[in-house]
Design a protein around this motif. Sequence first.
Motif, PDB file in Angstrom:
ATOM      1  N   ALA A  75      -4.437  22.491 -19.208  1.00 32.64           N
ATOM      2  CA  ALA A  75      -3.448  22.420 -18.125  1.00 32.64           C
ATOM      3  C   ALA A  75      -3.772  21.284 -17.162  1.00 32.64           C
ATOM      4  O   ALA A  75      -2.884  20.536 -16.744  1.00 32.64           O
ATOM      5  N   LYS A  76      -5.040  21.117 -16.832  1.00 33.88           N
ATOM      6  CA  LYS A  76      -5.441  20.052 -15.908  1.00 33.88           C
ATOM      7  C   LYS A  76      -5.228  18.672 -16.533  1.00 33.88           C
ATOM      8  O   LYS A  76      -4.768  17.746 -15.853  1.00 33.88           O
ATOM      9  N   CYS A  77      -5.553  18.526 -17.801  1.00 36.59           N
ATOM     10  CA  CYS A  77      -5.328  17.243 -18.477  1.00 36.59           C
ATOM     11  C   CYS A  77      -3.839  16.913 -18.547  1.00 36.59           C
ATOM     12  O   CYS A  77      -3.430  15.768 -18.309  1.00 36.59           O
ATOM     13  N   LEU A  78      -3.024  17.910 -18.857  1.00 37.22           N
ATOM     14  CA  LEU A  78      -1.582  17.680 -18.932  1.00 37.22           C
ATOM     15  C   LEU A  78      -0.992  17.364 -17.568  1.00 37.22           C
ATOM     16  O   LEU A  78      -0.069  16.546 -17.453  1.00 37.22           O
ATOM     17  N   GLU A  79      -1.521  17.975 -16.527  1.00 40.56           N
ATOM     18  CA  GLU A  79      -1.062  17.658 -15.172  1.00 40.56           C
ATOM     19  C   GLU A  79      -1.365  16.195 -14.834  1.00 40.56           C
ATOM     20  O   GLU A  79      -0.526  15.484 -14.276  1.00 40.56           O
ATOM     21  N   GLN A  80      -2.552  15.727 -15.190  1.00 41.94           N
ATOM     22  CA  GLN A  80      -2.907  14.326 -14.961  1.00 41.94           C
ATOM     23  C   GLN A  80      -2.012  13.400 -15.789  1.00 41.94           C
ATOM     24  O   GLN A  80      -1.600  12.340 -15.305  1.00 41.94           O
ATOM     25  N   ALA A  81      -1.702  13.789 -17.013  1.00 40.29           N
ATOM     26  CA  ALA A  81      -0.820  12.989 -17.857  1.00 40.29           C
ATOM     27  C   ALA A  81       0.577  12.913 -17.234  1.00 40.29           C
ATOM     28  O   ALA A  81       1.194  11.838 -17.207  1.00 40.29           O
ATOM     29  N   GLU A  82       1.054  14.016 -16.709  1.00 34.97           N
ATOM     30  CA  GLU A  82       2.376  14.046 -16.076  1.00 34.97           C
ATOM     31  C   GLU A  82       2.401  13.142 -14.852  1.00 34.97           C
ATOM     32  O   GLU A  82       3.362  12.395 -14.623  1.00 34.97           O
ATOM     33  N   ARG A  83       1.341  13.178 -14.053  1.00 33.73           N
ATOM     34  CA  ARG A  83       1.268  12.304 -12.872  1.00 33.73           C
ATOM     35  C   ARG A  83       1.244  10.831 -13.283  1.00 33.73           C
ATOM     36  O   ARG A  83       1.873   9.991 -12.647  1.00 33.73           O
ATOM     37  N   PHE A  84       0.504  10.518 -14.335  1.00 34.21           N
ATOM     38  CA  PHE A  84       0.440   9.142 -14.825  1.00 34.21           C
ATOM     39  C   PHE A  84       1.827   8.667 -15.264  1.00 34.21           C
ATOM     40  O   PHE A  84       2.271   7.589 -14.881  1.00 34.21           O
ATOM     41  N   VAL A  85       2.503   9.467 -16.067  1.00 34.55           N
ATOM     42  CA  VAL A  85       3.832   9.084 -16.562  1.00 34.55           C
ATOM     43  C   VAL A  85       4.803   8.943 -15.397  1.00 34.55           C
ATOM     44  O   VAL A  85       5.580   7.979 -15.334  1.00 34.55           O
ATOM     45  N   ALA A  86       4.772   9.873 -14.446  1.00 37.82           N
ATOM     46  CA  ALA A  86       5.653   9.793 -13.281  1.00 37.82           C
ATOM     47  C   ALA A  86       5.421   8.496 -12.516  1.00 37.82           C
ATOM     48  O   ALA A  86       6.369   7.819 -12.107  1.00 37.82           O
ATOM     49  N   ALA A  87       4.160   8.118 -12.326  1.00 38.57           N
ATOM     50  CA  ALA A  87       3.840   6.875 -11.621  1.00 38.57           C
ATOM     51  C   ALA A  87       4.352   5.666 -12.389  1.00 38.57           C
ATOM     52  O   ALA A  87       4.860   4.704 -11.787  1.00 38.57           O
ATOM     53  N   GLN A  88       4.235   5.684 -13.719  1.00 44.27           N
ATOM     54  CA  GLN A  88       4.716   4.570 -14.535  1.00 44.27           C
ATOM     55  C   GLN A  88       6.228   4.442 -14.452  1.00 44.27           C
ATOM     56  O   GLN A  88       6.778   3.352 -14.505  1.00 44.27           O
ATOM     57  N   LEU A  89       6.908   5.583 -14.328  1.00 42.53           N
ATOM     58  CA  LEU A  89       8.374   5.588 -14.271  1.00 42.53           C
ATOM     59  C   LEU A  89       8.889   5.455 -12.855  1.00 42.53           C
ATOM     60  O   LEU A  89      10.108   5.423 -12.637  1.00 42.53           O
TER      61      LEU A  89
END
Length: 95
Positions: A75-89
């Motif tokens: 869950a923590k890794c996926l949350e970080q991935a979601e934040r990364f993608v959001a920042a890229q977009l």
Amino acid sequence: MRGNLLGKSSRTRKPSARIAQKANEPAAQFRLGSVVATVWRDGQSYSTVLAKTFPERDDHMHTDRLDSDDLLNAAKCLEQAERFVAAQLGRPPRR
């Protein structure tokens, strides 16, 4: 998704991030314990692969099967991935 198995981690550790420098590499990887979320870029969209690494003989293997002890790290890794993608977009991360 190559890398060293980091062993068991405490629940207070933050996922480590690796951001790609080359086009044929993942856009980013977030690792916590043996769980890895790998973010791939495909044009203007992103996809994420969640895996668990484990040692086997002289190599590290990957599986998509998680034990109950892996769920919080996932869950923590996926949350970080979601934040990364959001920042890229250019959008805020979901809450």
